[in-house]
Design an enzyme around this catalytic site. Sequence first.
Site, PDB file in Angstrom:
ATOM      1  N   GLU A 142       0.852  -1.188   0.000  1.00  6.06           N
ATOM      2  CA  GLU A 142       0.000   0.000   0.000  1.00  6.06           C
ATOM      3  C   GLU A 142       0.891   1.243   0.000  1.00  6.06           C
ATOM      4  O   GLU A 142       1.795   1.363   0.836  1.00  6.06           O
ATOM      5  CB  GLU A 142      -0.901   0.004   1.232  1.00  6.06           C
ATOM      6  CG  GLU A 142      -1.931  -1.122   1.216  1.00  6.06           C
ATOM      7  CD  GLU A 142      -2.767  -1.163   2.469  1.00  6.06           C
ATOM      8  OE1 GLU A 142      -4.003  -1.190   2.354  1.00  6.06           O
ATOM      9  OE2 GLU A 142      -2.188  -1.186   3.578  1.00  6.06           O
ATOM     10  N   VAL A 143       0.641   2.133  -0.947  1.00 14.21           N
ATOM     11  CA  VAL A 143       1.447   3.345  -1.093  1.00 14.21           C
ATOM     12  C   VAL A 143       0.581   4.550  -0.754  1.00 14.21           C
ATOM     13  O   VAL A 143      -0.483   4.755  -1.345  1.00 14.21           O
ATOM     14  CB  VAL A 143       2.000   3.482  -2.530  1.00 14.21           C
ATOM     15  CG1 VAL A 143       2.832   4.757  -2.664  1.00 14.21           C
ATOM     16  CG2 VAL A 143       2.829   2.252  -2.905  1.00 14.21           C
TER      17      VAL A 143
END
Length: 304
Positions: A142-143
């Site tokens: 997850e960015v």
Amino acid sequence: MINNITVLGAGTMGRRIAKLFASHGFATTLFDSNSSALQYADETINQYVNEPGVKFKKIIITRDLGSAVAEADWIIESVSEDLRIKRELYASITPFLKNDRVVVSSNTSTLPLSVLSLGLPFAARMLITHFFNPADVIPLVEVVKLENAISELVDDVVDALKSCGKSPVVLHKEIEGFIANRLQAAVLREAIFLIDQGIAGVPEIDEVMKQSIGLRWSLNGPLEVADYGGLDIWEKVLQNLMPLLNNSTEVPGIIKEKVLSNDLGVKTGRGFYKHDQSSIAKEADHFEKKLINLLNALHSIKHG
């Protein structure tokens, strides 16, 4: 473009993140102030250097923070989940960054990026890159970025992750818990509610998940499942169920009780289940092999 990667923190997540990038040909440095942690990382990771068919680059292991970050294009912080420790580390690396294109990211699973990056000179180049354990096996990362993030640098990070076989998901804006942990928390809350209501026991709840929903979710996400089932059907299901689902905002009592009793799960030998401490390492290795086999099978199904 990202060529040199430095991981700060040689704990469980940090050393597996370092292994991930080194195994895909990136020049990788692993820093920790703890010599024992570095020694263990060296023993467990660099054994893969000469593994056939893997373009593994030997990881540079160091306790020298300045040299660790001096040539880095991307610095990934993976130290303890303590805001003060993380912020002090960011301040310490600031004088050593080679230019204004260096990306700094945190592997935090709970702390907001807006708080982590507050007042830092590289705030627009700072991200959260939330890996999942084991970091070199689970595809998702997850960015999280801020509104003023430099888009080209975000793209560079995403490209680097994809080159390692990862499936990066860039959130449109930050939120506590990101996506995966919020979904996990919602499921866990309802699972414990069902146990508390006497509907089923712990093994039955896990069996239901493994033998139905879990199988479907490994191929299709919940929104795809809804589409396949028919949104008209789901409208009726949700109309009936939504008022009945647990909406508590408190940590479930059973979790609090187990923590107070030091029944923390695998790490203490007892949680929802009993765990044989003498065979935990073997079980973890067996689980990881099964996970890899499952991912390979899913890849064949989707792309075969």
